[in-house]
Design a protein around this motif. Structure first.
Motif, PDB file in Angstrom:
ATOM      1  N   THR A 395      10.995 111.295  10.853  1.00  0.00           N
ATOM      2  CA  THR A 395      11.953 112.394  10.823  1.00  0.00           C
ATOM      3  C   THR A 395      13.343 111.858  10.496  1.00  0.00           C
ATOM      4  O   THR A 395      13.783 110.852  11.071  1.00  0.00           O
ATOM      5  CB  THR A 395      11.997 113.126  12.176  1.00  0.00           C
ATOM      6  N   PHE A 396      14.031 112.539   9.583  1.00  0.00           N
ATOM      7  CA  PHE A 396      15.345 112.100   9.142  1.00  0.00           C
ATOM      8  C   PHE A 396      16.297 113.296   9.095  1.00  0.00           C
ATOM      9  O   PHE A 396      15.866 114.434   8.907  1.00  0.00           O
ATOM     10  CB  PHE A 396      15.266 111.456   7.753  1.00  0.00           C
ATOM     11  N   LYS A 397      17.584 112.984   9.233  1.00  0.00           N
ATOM     12  CA  LYS A 397      18.602 114.029   9.189  1.00  0.00           C
ATOM     13  C   LYS A 397      19.664 113.676   8.168  1.00  0.00           C
ATOM     14  O   LYS A 397      20.170 112.553   8.118  1.00  0.00           O
ATOM     15  CB  LYS A 397      19.246 114.198  10.567  1.00  0.00           C
ATOM     16  N   LEU A 398      20.000 114.659   7.353  1.00  0.00           N
ATOM     17  CA  LEU A 398      21.085 114.570   6.386  1.00  0.00           C
ATOM     18  C   LEU A 398      22.136 115.597   6.761  1.00  0.00           C
ATOM     19  O   LEU A 398      21.789 116.706   7.189  1.00  0.00           O
ATOM     20  CB  LEU A 398      20.566 114.876   4.977  1.00  0.00           C
ATOM     21  N   LYS A 439      48.321 122.677   6.395  1.00  0.00           N
ATOM     22  CA  LYS A 439      47.174 123.298   5.749  1.00  0.00           C
ATOM     23  C   LYS A 439      46.391 124.178   6.712  1.00  0.00           C
ATOM     24  O   LYS A 439      46.366 123.930   7.926  1.00  0.00           O
ATOM     25  CB  LYS A 439      46.241 122.224   5.185  1.00  0.00           C
ATOM     26  N   GLN A 440      45.789 125.202   6.146  1.00  0.00           N
ATOM     27  CA  GLN A 440      44.799 125.998   6.853  1.00  0.00           C
ATOM     28  C   GLN A 440      43.447 125.730   6.191  1.00  0.00           C
ATOM     29  O   GLN A 440      43.323 125.855   4.971  1.00  0.00           O
ATOM     30  CB  GLN A 440      45.132 127.488   6.775  1.00  0.00           C
ATOM     31  N   TYR A 441      42.444 125.357   6.989  1.00  0.00           N
ATOM     32  CA  TYR A 441      41.171 124.930   6.422  1.00  0.00           C
ATOM     33  C   TYR A 441      40.079 125.978   6.632  1.00  0.00           C
ATOM     34  O   TYR A 441      40.012 126.634   7.673  1.00  0.00           O
ATOM     35  CB  TYR A 441      40.705 123.622   7.057  1.00  0.00           C
ATOM     36  N   ARG A 442      39.229 126.084   5.631  1.00  0.00           N
ATOM     37  CA  ARG A 442      37.941 126.740   5.755  1.00  0.00           C
ATOM     38  C   ARG A 442      36.891 125.641   5.688  1.00  0.00           C
ATOM     39  O   ARG A 442      37.061 124.653   4.962  1.00  0.00           O
ATOM     40  CB  ARG A 442      37.691 127.764   4.639  1.00  0.00           C
ATOM     41  N   SER A 443      35.825 125.771   6.439  1.00  0.00           N
ATOM     42  CA  SER A 443      34.857 124.676   6.499  1.00  0.00           C
ATOM     43  C   SER A 443      33.432 125.205   6.498  1.00  0.00           C
ATOM     44  O   SER A 443      33.173 126.354   6.882  1.00  0.00           O
ATOM     45  CB  SER A 443      35.091 123.802   7.731  1.00  0.00           C
ATOM     46  N   LEU A 444      32.548 124.342   6.046  1.00  0.00           N
ATOM     47  CA  LEU A 444      31.112 124.623   6.073  1.00  0.00           C
ATOM     48  C   LEU A 444      30.391 123.341   6.439  1.00  0.00           C
ATOM     49  O   LEU A 444      30.575 122.303   5.799  1.00  0.00           O
ATOM     50  CB  LEU A 444      30.631 125.126   4.706  1.00  0.00           C
ATOM     51  N   ARG A 445      29.567 123.405   7.470  1.00  0.00           N
ATOM     52  CA  ARG A 445      28.780 122.258   7.915  1.00  0.00           C
ATOM     53  C   ARG A 445      27.307 122.534   7.600  1.00  0.00           C
ATOM     54  O   ARG A 445      26.785 123.599   7.933  1.00  0.00           O
ATOM     55  CB  ARG A 445      28.979 122.016   9.408  1.00  0.00           C
ATOM     56  N   THR A 446      26.690 121.546   6.965  1.00  0.00           N
ATOM     57  CA  THR A 446      25.292 121.677   6.548  1.00  0.00           C
ATOM     58  C   THR A 446      24.501 120.505   7.090  1.00  0.00           C
ATOM     59  O   THR A 446      24.955 119.360   7.017  1.00  0.00           O
ATOM     60  CB  THR A 446      25.178 121.697   5.012  1.00  0.00           C
ATOM     61  N   ALA A 447      23.340 120.792   7.629  1.00  0.00           N
ATOM     62  CA  ALA A 447      22.425 119.742   8.079  1.00  0.00           C
ATOM     63  C   ALA A 447      21.039 120.055   7.532  1.00  0.00           C
ATOM     64  O   ALA A 447      20.620 121.213   7.485  1.00  0.00           O
ATOM     65  CB  ALA A 447      22.381 119.661   9.597  1.00  0.00           C
ATOM     66  N   VAL A 448      20.348 118.999   7.105  1.00  0.00           N
ATOM     67  CA  VAL A 448      18.972 119.134   6.615  1.00  0.00           C
ATOM     68  C   VAL A 448      18.105 118.180   7.417  1.00  0.00           C
ATOM     69  O   VAL A 448      18.333 116.964   7.394  1.00  0.00           O
ATOM     70  CB  VAL A 448      18.861 118.823   5.113  1.00  0.00           C
ATOM     71  N   ARG A 449      17.151 118.734   8.118  1.00  0.00           N
ATOM     72  CA  ARG A 449      16.190 117.929   8.860  1.00  0.00           C
ATOM     73  C   ARG A 449      14.923 117.795   8.027  1.00  0.00           C
ATOM     74  O   ARG A 449      14.320 118.798   7.615  1.00  0.00           O
ATOM     75  CB  ARG A 449      15.860 118.577  10.212  1.00  0.00           C
ATOM     76  N   VAL A 450      14.525 116.548   7.735  1.00  0.00           N
ATOM     77  CA  VAL A 450      13.331 116.277   6.935  1.00  0.00           C
ATOM     78  C   VAL A 450      12.279 115.690   7.862  1.00  0.00           C
ATOM     79  O   VAL A 450      12.464 114.610   8.427  1.00  0.00           O
ATOM     80  CB  VAL A 450      13.644 115.300   5.786  1.00  0.00           C
ATOM     81  N   GLU A 451      11.177 116.393   8.013  1.00  0.00           N
ATOM     82  CA  GLU A 451      10.124 115.969   8.938  1.00  0.00           C
ATOM     83  C   GLU A 451       8.799 115.901   8.215  1.00  0.00           C
ATOM     84  O   GLU A 451       8.368 116.865   7.570  1.00  0.00           O
ATOM     85  CB  GLU A 451      10.019 116.944  10.109  1.00  0.00           C
ATOM     86  N   GLU A 452       8.130 114.759   8.317  1.00  0.00           N
ATOM     87  CA  GLU A 452       6.811 114.631   7.714  1.00  0.00           C
ATOM     88  C   GLU A 452       5.786 115.365   8.557  1.00  0.00           C
ATOM     89  O   GLU A 452       5.737 115.218   9.776  1.00  0.00           O
ATOM     90  CB  GLU A 452       6.405 113.164   7.580  1.00  0.00           C
ATOM     91  N   MET A 453       4.957 116.150   7.887  1.00  0.00           N
ATOM     92  CA  MET A 453       3.862 116.858   8.529  1.00  0.00           C
ATOM     93  C   MET A 453       2.545 116.234   8.067  1.00  0.00           C
ATOM     94  O   MET A 453       2.531 115.303   7.262  1.00  0.00           O
ATOM     95  CB  MET A 453       3.919 118.350   8.184  1.00  0.00           C
ATOM     96  N   ALA A 454       1.427 116.761   8.552  1.00  0.00           N
ATOM     97  CA  ALA A 454       0.135 116.160   8.236  1.00  0.00           C
ATOM     98  C   ALA A 454      -0.156 116.172   6.744  1.00  0.00           C
ATOM     99  O   ALA A 454      -0.779 115.254   6.215  1.00  0.00           O
ATOM    100  CB  ALA A 454      -0.974 116.894   8.991  1.00  0.00           C
ATOM    101  N   ASP A 455       0.298 117.201   6.041  1.00  0.00           N
ATOM    102  CA  ASP A 455      -0.016 117.333   4.618  1.00  0.00           C
ATOM    103  C   ASP A 455       1.219 117.590   3.767  1.00  0.00           C
ATOM    104  O   ASP A 455       1.141 118.188   2.706  1.00  0.00           O
ATOM    105  CB  ASP A 455      -1.033 118.458   4.401  1.00  0.00           C
ATOM    106  N   GLY A 456       2.377 117.148   4.238  1.00  0.00           N
ATOM    107  CA  GLY A 456       3.595 117.355   3.463  1.00  0.00           C
ATOM    108  C   GLY A 456       4.829 117.202   4.323  1.00  0.00           C
ATOM    109  O   GLY A 456       4.863 116.363   5.238  1.00  0.00           O
ATOM    110  N   GLY A 551      23.358 130.115   9.580  1.00  0.00           N
ATOM    111  CA  GLY A 551      21.973 130.373   9.903  1.00  0.00           C
ATOM    112  C   GLY A 551      21.095 129.206   9.524  1.00  0.00           C
ATOM    113  O   GLY A 551      21.560 128.080   9.339  1.00  0.00           O
ATOM    114  N   ALA A 552      19.795 129.477   9.395  1.00  0.00           N
ATOM    115  CA  ALA A 552      18.832 128.406   9.130  1.00  0.00           C
ATOM    116  C   ALA A 552      17.749 128.908   8.191  1.00  0.00           C
ATOM    117  O   ALA A 552      17.492 130.115   8.087  1.00  0.00           O
ATOM    118  CB  ALA A 552      18.216 127.902  10.434  1.00  0.00           C
ATOM    119  N   GLN A 553      17.132 127.982   7.504  1.00  0.00           N
ATOM    120  CA  GLN A 553      16.007 128.275   6.625  1.00  0.00           C
ATOM    121  C   GLN A 553      15.087 127.071   6.615  1.00  0.00           C
ATOM    122  O   GLN A 553      15.545 125.927   6.555  1.00  0.00           O
ATOM    123  CB  GLN A 553      16.479 128.591   5.200  1.00  0.00           C
TER     124      GLN A 553
END
Length: 559
Positions: A395-398, A439-456, A551-553
């Motif tokens: 399992t890895f996180k980006l 400055k006034q900032y707008r921000s977006l935080r993104t995380a991608v969790r990559v997990e190996e499963m039995a077939d992918g 949100g999440a997908q």
């Protein structure tokens, strides 16, 4: 040049006849191609030298159909004379770069091989010697541009010094070597490129080790070849995602490594290297005829290899130094990448890793060449992770945070008549003295969790921050069939609106999904890149999944 009969230190090793036959046949196929266009005015000196090497290999090799073929002499002579005529007074060549020591070094390596292969009675040897003698002093005094250039120049000097000894040549080799070899302990060179490792760095280090008496350099090559075992795809391609050079978005094959794997198999007895060498020979792809000259110069490379041992095909390998991971389960492989240089140097330039592909997957002949993500966020472009974090055995996180600023008025004491410094904002330049503004900032935080499963794999996308749209792009290798997706246009663009899609090549299949709605969201390559008119659209069949933040997908990829 006679056929080697006995090889090895004790004269007991036998010759790999199949290997010699393969190289002979491959070289024989090259020669008519060279003869048909050997006077092409558009050829660089490097191309001219390589054409001459191909012809000379066939001419001197007793097993070749072109052995002592007099019709080759005139073309060889023209090529050699062209190499002499195109040298500047300082002995250097123009190859894109002007008066270029590193590009000249590539030429001189081939010229030295030509000199070694031709009979001592050949009149061409005098011209070849003159080329080397004219160029080598400038190589010993000149500079370079990139890390691998140091080793190419040093290898050329080692060859020149071997033929025409000169203390200046040896001294400059030692100067470059004193800087240290740019490699990690796990075999990754600083340019992180399989292309330059295979074509430049490894062969150069082996030449220096042999001709300049630096046997310790062989260990760097051994480590790199061991690394390469884990970058290999089942079809013989080498993963280049982490490269800092132009091959970071190219398809490269392992054939470039043939004589390296043979030499290190013979040197170390590692049967895994034998397996890779034999797999290259079995595929027969690439310009294998180019290796005939090496074997004629060094017949020991044609020795029968040690017994083969299985190359690794079931592993999870994490390389923190380049923020990448490789996963393989037989015919199923994946690459996870978070090591771009874009966070430290937010530009697209030679020598930087900027490839926005963060995941690849293949199942046999079904190949998903790229997974990318682009939010619609102030033209900041593709998601490029700021590293790769291993959070479990498989399992890895980006992750990445991007910010865009609105700039407030300058403090009263810094206000002038209206003309302010032209400064970078991060995405663009303006005469606004950005560095001295609140400055006034707008921000977006993104995380991608990559997990190996039995077939992918499961790729779980999480977004936190401002509400906006995003697109996930899956790019499949051309040649297969997509189903379950809707065609967007006739240019290879599709969208998965709902359910599961699939990509099939023969009996191999990759399933992906689910879709996340019908909204159309364009991939945003970034304001800097679009201003330059660049194109970050990968070649292939592109399938888009869309959504909105926060949100999440979850994207499920299955074999």
């Amino acid at each position: 040049m006679r056929s080697p009969a006995k090889l090895g230190c004790d004269g007991v090793a036998t010759v790999d006849e199949d290997f010699l036959t393969l190289l002979t046949t491959a070289n024989e196929a090259q020669i008519p191609v060279v003869l048909a266009n050997h006077q092409d005015p558009g050829d660089s000196p490097r191309t001219v030298a390589r054409k001459a090497r191909r012809l000379v290999s066939g001419y001197v090799w007793s097993r070749s159909a072109y052995h002592r073929d007099a019709t080759l002499l005139e073309p060889i002579g023209r090529l050699v004379e062209q190499l002499a005529a195109r040298q500047h007074e300082d002995g250097l060549y123009d190859v894109g770069n002007l008066h270029s020591p590193p590009d000249t070094a590539f030429v001189i390596q081939d010229v030295c091989v030509l000199y070694a292969l031709l009979d001592v009675a050949s009149p061409l040897r005098k011209t070849l010697a003159g080329i080397v003698r004219k160029a080598a002093p400038s190589l010993a005094a000149g500079g370079v541009h990139t890390p691998n250039h140091r080793w190419e120049v040093s290898a050329a000097l080692a060859r020149a010094n071997h033929l025409f000894p000169d203390r200046r040549y040896a001294a400059r080799i030692d100067d470059w070597l004193a800087e240290g070899i740019d490699a990690t302990r796990d075999g990754i060179y600083s340019e992180r490129s399989s292309t330059y490792a295979a074509e430049v760095t490894n062969p150069s280090l082996l030449t220096i080790a042999r001709l300049h008496d630096r046997p310790e350099l062989v260990e760097y090559v051994r480590r790199n070849l061991e690394l390469t075992l884990y970058l290999l795809e089942p079809n013989g391609e080498v993963d280049t995602t982490a490269s800092r050079r132009q091959d970071q978005k190219e398809i490269r094959e392992v054939w470039w490594y043939l004589t390296q794997f043979r030499e290190l198999a013979l040197h170390t007895g590692d049967g895994r290297f034998t397996t890779v060498a034999k797999s290259i020979e079995a595929r027969g792809t690439g310009e294998l005829g180019d290796f005939l000259a090496e074997v004629l110069e060094r017949p020991s490379l044609a020795a029968t290899l040690p017994a083969a041992a299985p190359a690794p095909d079931d592993f999870v390998q994490h390389y923190p130094s380049q923020a990448s991971a490789r996963v393989r389960r037989g015919a199923r492989t994946a690459t996870i990448f978070g090591g771009t240089d874009f966070h430290e140097f937010p530009v697209i330039a030679s020598g930087l890793s900027t490839n926005p592909t963060f995941f690849k997957f293949r199942h046999g002949a079904a190949i998903l060449d790229s997974v990318r993500l682009a939010p619609q966020f102030f033209g900041t472009g593709h998601f490029r992770a700021d590293g790769l974090h291993r959070t479990g055995p498989s399992t890895f996180k980006l992750q990445q945070e991007v910010q865009a600023a609105y700039h407030l008025p300058l403090p009263p004491e810094l206000r002038t008549s209206g003309r302010y410094e032209l400064t970078p904002e991060g995405r663009f330049y303006s005469s606004m003295d950005f560095g001295n503004r609140a400055k006034q900032y707008r921000s977006l935080r993104t995380a991608v969790r990559v997990e190996e499963m039995a077939d992918g794999f499961d790729l779980t996308f999480g977004f936190d921050g401002d509400a906006t749209a995003y697109a996930i792009e899956l790019c499949f290798r051309p040649g297969g069939t997509l189903s379950g997706v809707d065609a967007v246009d006739a240019d290879g663009n599709y969208q998965l609106v709902s359910g599961t899609g699939s990509y099939t090549v023969g009996d191999d299949r990759i399933e992906f999904g689910p879709g996340n709605g019908p909204a159309r969201v364009a991939m945003d390559p970034g304001e800097q890149y679009t201003y330059l008119g660049g194109n970050l659209t990968p070649d292939g069949l592109r399938v888009y999944l869309t959504g909105r933040t926060p949100g999440a997908q979850v994207l499920r990829i299955r074999a």
